[in-house]
Motif scaffolding. Structure first.
Motif, PDB file in Angstrom:
ATOM      1  N   LYS A  22      -5.996   2.594  -4.411  1.00  0.00           N
ATOM      2  CA  LYS A  22      -5.508   3.506  -3.369  1.00  0.00           C
ATOM      3  C   LYS A  22      -6.108   4.886  -3.607  1.00  0.00           C
ATOM      4  O   LYS A  22      -6.038   5.440  -4.703  1.00  0.00           O
ATOM      5  N   VAL A  56       0.813  -1.225   0.000  1.00  0.00           N
ATOM      6  CA  VAL A  56       0.000   0.000   0.000  1.00  0.00           C
ATOM      7  C   VAL A  56       0.844   1.272   0.000  1.00  0.00           C
ATOM      8  O   VAL A  56       0.610   2.174  -0.824  1.00  0.00           O
ATOM      9  N   ARG A 105      -7.606   3.755   3.586  1.00  0.00           N
ATOM     10  CA  ARG A 105      -6.715   4.248   2.537  1.00  0.00           C
ATOM     11  C   ARG A 105      -7.141   3.839   1.134  1.00  0.00           C
ATOM     12  O   ARG A 105      -6.621   4.379   0.147  1.00  0.00           O
ATOM     13  N   VAL A 106      -8.082   2.884   1.034  1.00  0.00           N
ATOM     14  CA  VAL A 106      -8.392   2.300  -0.267  1.00  0.00           C
ATOM     15  C   VAL A 106      -9.891   2.177  -0.492  1.00  0.00           C
ATOM     16  O   VAL A 106     -10.697   2.281   0.430  1.00  0.00           O
TER      17      VAL A 106
END
Length: 215
Positions: A213, A153, A196-197
């Motif tokens: 992302k 990530v 975050r995604v």
């Protein structure tokens, strides 16, 4: 791998009505059959076509792959890369890697692919922790999926994508959620809860997660 979510007849229809694979992909499928029962680890042709399309649609130039096997997925990504694009792929099996490298050379994409033999976590942790990669693919030992994901990530650019294979694990995520399906259920829940995604599970092959992302 033959999808478990559709009938054989429907799978054949999907293949017949999708862009055809090329001779190099067909040759690699035949070579992979020679490794025996493990040949089922190879992704299906619709997945390969999707990976090539996605690489092209994203104008990806840098792809990171965890789990090479005999190289079919890497070949699919490399087909979508520009001539100066790069793909870094990780595996631990020299025998399978040799099949992969021969096929990439035959297909004329070997100069775009770097293979690193050794534990994938070591390879990932050796890379700068900077968002230098457009696209990644996880298809290796399932117990380490979360660890691979957490290393990937921060290294994926905003708007980049992580693809994850086998996220339905032969439907055990719902048919045996406390047993065989438990590790993949935990991984899928981990990704779904990650702020975050954004993610969606595609019912293709044995389930492929498309994880974007956020910018």
């Amino acid at each position: 791998m033959r999808p478990k979510l559709v009938s054989d007849a429907l799978f054949e229809y999907i293949v017949e009505n999708s862009s055809p694979i090329d001779e190099f992909q067909r040759n690699l499928i035949e070579r992979t059959a020679g490794v025996g029962e493990r040949s089922r680890m190879q992704i299906g042709t619709p997945q390969g076509t999707l990976f090539t399309f996605l690489t092209q649609l994203m104008s990806a130039r840098a792809v990171l792959e965890v789990g090479t096997f005999t190289g079919y997925s890497a070949l699919a990504f490399a087909k979508g890369l520009p001539a100066d694009g790069r793909l870094l792929t990780c595996d631990v099996n020299e025998e399978w890697a040799a099949i992969a490298q021969a096929s990439w050379k035959e297909a004329g994409v070997a100069d775009r692919i770097e293979l690193r033999l050794g534990p994938a976590l070591d390879t990932l942790r050796s890379l700068p922790r900077t968002p230098d990669w457009d696209l990644a693919f996880i298809d290796a030992d399932k117990d380490n999926y979360t660890a691979y994901y957490e290393e990937l990530v921060p290294r994926i650019r905003p708007g980049g994508v992580i693809l994850v294979d086998n996220v339905l694990w032969f439907s055990t995520v719902v048919n045996d959620p406390e047993g065989e399906g438990a590790p993949m259920r935990r991984f899928n829940a981990h990704v779904a809860a990650d702020p975050r995604v954004e993610t969606v599970i595609l019912p293709i092959g044995d389930g492929v997660s498309l994880v974007r992302k956020k910018p």
